[in-house]
Scaffold this motif. Structure first.
Motif, PDB file in Angstrom:
ATOM      1  N   UNK A  84     -19.714  -6.273  -4.091  1.00  0.00           N
ATOM      2  CA  UNK A  84     -19.493  -5.744  -2.747  1.00  0.00           C
ATOM      3  C   UNK A  84     -19.022  -4.304  -2.888  1.00  0.00           C
ATOM      4  N   UNK A  85     -19.839  -3.324  -2.547  1.00  0.00           N
ATOM      5  CA  UNK A  85     -19.456  -1.925  -2.773  1.00  0.00           C
ATOM      6  C   UNK A  85     -18.358  -1.472  -1.818  1.00  0.00           C
ATOM      7  N   UNK A  86     -17.667  -0.434  -2.214  1.00  0.00           N
ATOM      8  CA  UNK A  86     -16.709   0.201  -1.312  1.00  0.00           C
ATOM      9  C   UNK A  86     -17.474   0.747  -0.097  1.00  0.00           C
ATOM     10  N   UNK A  87     -16.850   0.777   1.078  1.00  0.00           N
ATOM     11  CA  UNK A  87     -17.556   1.261   2.269  1.00  0.00           C
ATOM     12  C   UNK A  87     -18.041   2.699   2.099  1.00  0.00           C
ATOM     13  N   UNK A  88     -19.260   2.959   2.550  1.00  0.00           N
ATOM     14  CA  UNK A  88     -19.811   4.309   2.463  1.00  0.00           C
ATOM     15  C   UNK A  88     -18.928   5.317   3.186  1.00  0.00           C
ATOM     16  N   UNK A  89     -18.323   4.891   4.288  1.00  0.00           N
ATOM     17  CA  UNK A  89     -17.473   5.802   5.065  1.00  0.00           C
ATOM     18  C   UNK A  89     -16.286   6.291   4.248  1.00  0.00           C
ATOM     19  N   UNK A  90     -15.823   5.458   3.308  1.00  0.00           N
ATOM     20  CA  UNK A  90     -14.673   5.854   2.497  1.00  0.00           C
ATOM     21  C   UNK A  90     -15.048   7.005   1.563  1.00  0.00           C
ATOM     22  N   UNK A  91     -16.271   6.987   1.031  1.00  0.00           N
ATOM     23  CA  UNK A  91     -16.731   8.092   0.192  1.00  0.00           C
ATOM     24  C   UNK A  91     -16.894   9.370   1.013  1.00  0.00           C
ATOM     25  N   UNK A  92     -17.302   9.217   2.254  1.00  0.00           N
ATOM     26  CA  UNK A  92     -17.556  10.387   3.092  1.00  0.00           C
ATOM     27  C   UNK A  92     -16.265  10.993   3.637  1.00  0.00           C
ATOM     28  N   UNK A  93     -15.256  10.136   3.885  1.00  0.00           N
ATOM     29  CA  UNK A  93     -13.995  10.616   4.432  1.00  0.00           C
ATOM     30  C   UNK A  93     -12.944  10.843   3.361  1.00  0.00           C
ATOM     31  N   UNK A  94     -13.026  10.069   2.277  1.00  0.00           N
ATOM     32  CA  UNK A  94     -12.056  10.189   1.202  1.00  0.00           C
ATOM     33  C   UNK A  94     -10.902   9.223   1.351  1.00  0.00           C
ATOM     34  N   UNK A  95     -10.321   8.845   0.221  1.00  0.00           N
ATOM     35  CA  UNK A  95      -9.158   7.956   0.212  1.00  0.00           C
ATOM     36  C   UNK A  95      -7.878   8.708   0.555  1.00  0.00           C
ATOM     37  N   UNK A  96      -6.911   7.956   1.074  1.00  0.00           N
ATOM     38  CA  UNK A  96      -5.553   8.442   1.274  1.00  0.00           C
ATOM     39  C   UNK A  96      -4.657   7.744   0.250  1.00  0.00           C
ATOM     40  N   UNK A  97      -3.749   8.487  -0.343  1.00  0.00           N
ATOM     41  CA  UNK A  97      -2.867   7.932  -1.371  1.00  0.00           C
ATOM     42  C   UNK A  97      -1.432   8.353  -1.110  1.00  0.00           C
ATOM     43  N   UNK A  98      -0.524   7.671  -1.784  1.00  0.00           N
ATOM     44  CA  UNK A  98       0.883   8.073  -1.788  1.00  0.00           C
ATOM     45  C   UNK A  98       1.345   8.168  -3.234  1.00  0.00           C
ATOM     46  N   UNK A  99       2.385   8.960  -3.454  1.00  0.00           N
ATOM     47  CA  UNK A  99       3.073   8.964  -4.744  1.00  0.00           C
ATOM     48  C   UNK A  99       4.040   7.791  -4.734  1.00  0.00           C
ATOM     49  N   UNK A 100       3.908   6.893  -5.695  1.00  0.00           N
ATOM     50  CA  UNK A 100       4.695   5.658  -5.694  1.00  0.00           C
ATOM     51  C   UNK A 100       6.146   5.911  -6.081  1.00  0.00           C
ATOM     52  N   UNK A 101       7.018   5.033  -5.614  1.00  0.00           N
ATOM     53  CA  UNK A 101       8.450   5.200  -5.853  1.00  0.00           C
ATOM     54  C   UNK A 101       8.863   4.752  -7.243  1.00  0.00           C
ATOM     55  N   UNK A 102       8.128   3.805  -7.854  1.00  0.00           N
ATOM     56  CA  UNK A 102       8.494   3.373  -9.200  1.00  0.00           C
ATOM     57  C   UNK A 102       7.549   3.984 -10.220  1.00  0.00           C
ATOM     58  N   UNK A 103       8.018   4.069 -11.463  1.00  0.00           N
ATOM     59  CA  UNK A 103       7.361   4.881 -12.469  1.00  0.00           C
ATOM     60  C   UNK A 103       6.565   4.062 -13.485  1.00  0.00           C
ATOM     61  N   UNK A 104       5.573   4.707 -14.068  1.00  0.00           N
ATOM     62  CA  UNK A 104       4.798   4.143 -15.164  1.00  0.00           C
ATOM     63  C   UNK A 104       5.510   4.480 -16.479  1.00  0.00           C
ATOM     64  N   UNK A 105       5.710   3.460 -17.314  1.00  0.00           N
ATOM     65  CA  UNK A 105       6.413   3.666 -18.586  1.00  0.00           C
ATOM     66  C   UNK A 105       5.432   4.076 -19.675  1.00  0.00           C
TER      67      UNK A 105
END
Length: 252
Positions: A84-105
């Motif tokens: 099941x592919x990601x929606x085409x609209x997501x590629x056209x509009x782009x993802x939204x992200x946040x900087x997470x509060x916990x860290x990668x070790x």
């Protein structure tokens, strides 16, 4: 990801699997795994069209406790289903992200290895979802950008392609390496290194990658637009050269 019964970049996936299992002291028969994947696709009628393949490798049955079995007999589980592919609209509009509060070790003994311990990623994805974002971006313990919950991270500034270095704690994705190769072939400058979040916020454009999404534009981080808030020129350029191609409109 398999297309018409052929797993995309299978040899690269198997090479990463072998490297990871060596670090975990877990023997693996790459030829047997390859055969099991192809048999599973055929048995499920997935030799045409696109399919998603999941491979799970464990140490197998052993005595209780933490000691490694002297002669392990690994268990290999392969599953496959229609992709099941990601929606085409997501590629056209782009993802939204946040900087997470916990860290990668980045100092963990399994940093950089794709293991079944997804707890950090699961919690990170939950935090991103709670914030109404599509993806979460990890900083490592020293405050440098590492990776997304399910993706590797790239951004562009003044025509140069930036991405966190492997020792920042990321799992080096197969599409990540493909993008670096495509950029090198195109003469694009690349800077793998240690970068803080301000480098991403001041970028001209950004995108994230993994096997199932390919190249996905990243157009907003922490509620702020990345660049002009639309998929950028280099994102579209590299996406057009990645196999399989993803539905980013040339004019988006």
């Amino acid at each position: 990801l398999a297309l018409d019964g052929t797993v995309v970049r299978l040899e690269a996936h198997l090479a990463r699997l072998t490297a990871g299992t060596q670090q975990l002291r877990l023997p693996v028969d790459s030829a047997g795994v390859r055969a099991a994947i192809l048999q599973t696709l055929a048995a499920n009628g997935l030799t045409t069209g696109a399919a998603t393949v999941r491979l799970t490798l464990t140490r197998g049955v052993s005595a209780r406790g933490l000691a490694l079995p002297p002669q392990p007999h690994p268990t290999v589980v392969v599953s496959a289903r229609r992709h099941t592919p990601y929606p085409a609209a997501l590629y056209q509009q782009g993802m939204h992200a946040i900087i997470l509060s916990h860290r990668k070790n980045e100092f963990s003994t399994v940093a950089g290895v794709k293991t079944l311990n997804y707890l950090e990623n699961i919690l990170g994805k939950a935090e991103a979802s709670d914030a109404g974002a599509d993806e979460g971006i990890f900083l490592n313990t020293r405050g440098f950008l590492a990776e997304g919950c399910v993706s590797n991270l790239f951004w562009v500034r003044d025509g140069v392609l930036f991405t966190p270095a492997p020792d920042c704690g990321l799992v080096p994705g197969i599409v990540r390496q493909t993008v670096l190769s495509l950029a090198t072939d195109a003469g694009i400058g690349i800077f793998e290194g240690k970068h803080n979040a301000s480098s991403l916020f001041s970028s001209d454009e950004a995108f994230v990658t993994n096997t199932l999404m390919g190249i996905m534009p990243l157009t907003q981080v922490d509620g702020q637009p990345v660049g002009n808030g639309h998929p950028g020129e280099m994102t579209r350029f590299l996406a057009a050269r990645l196999t399989p191609r993803m539905p980013i409109r040339p004019g988006a």
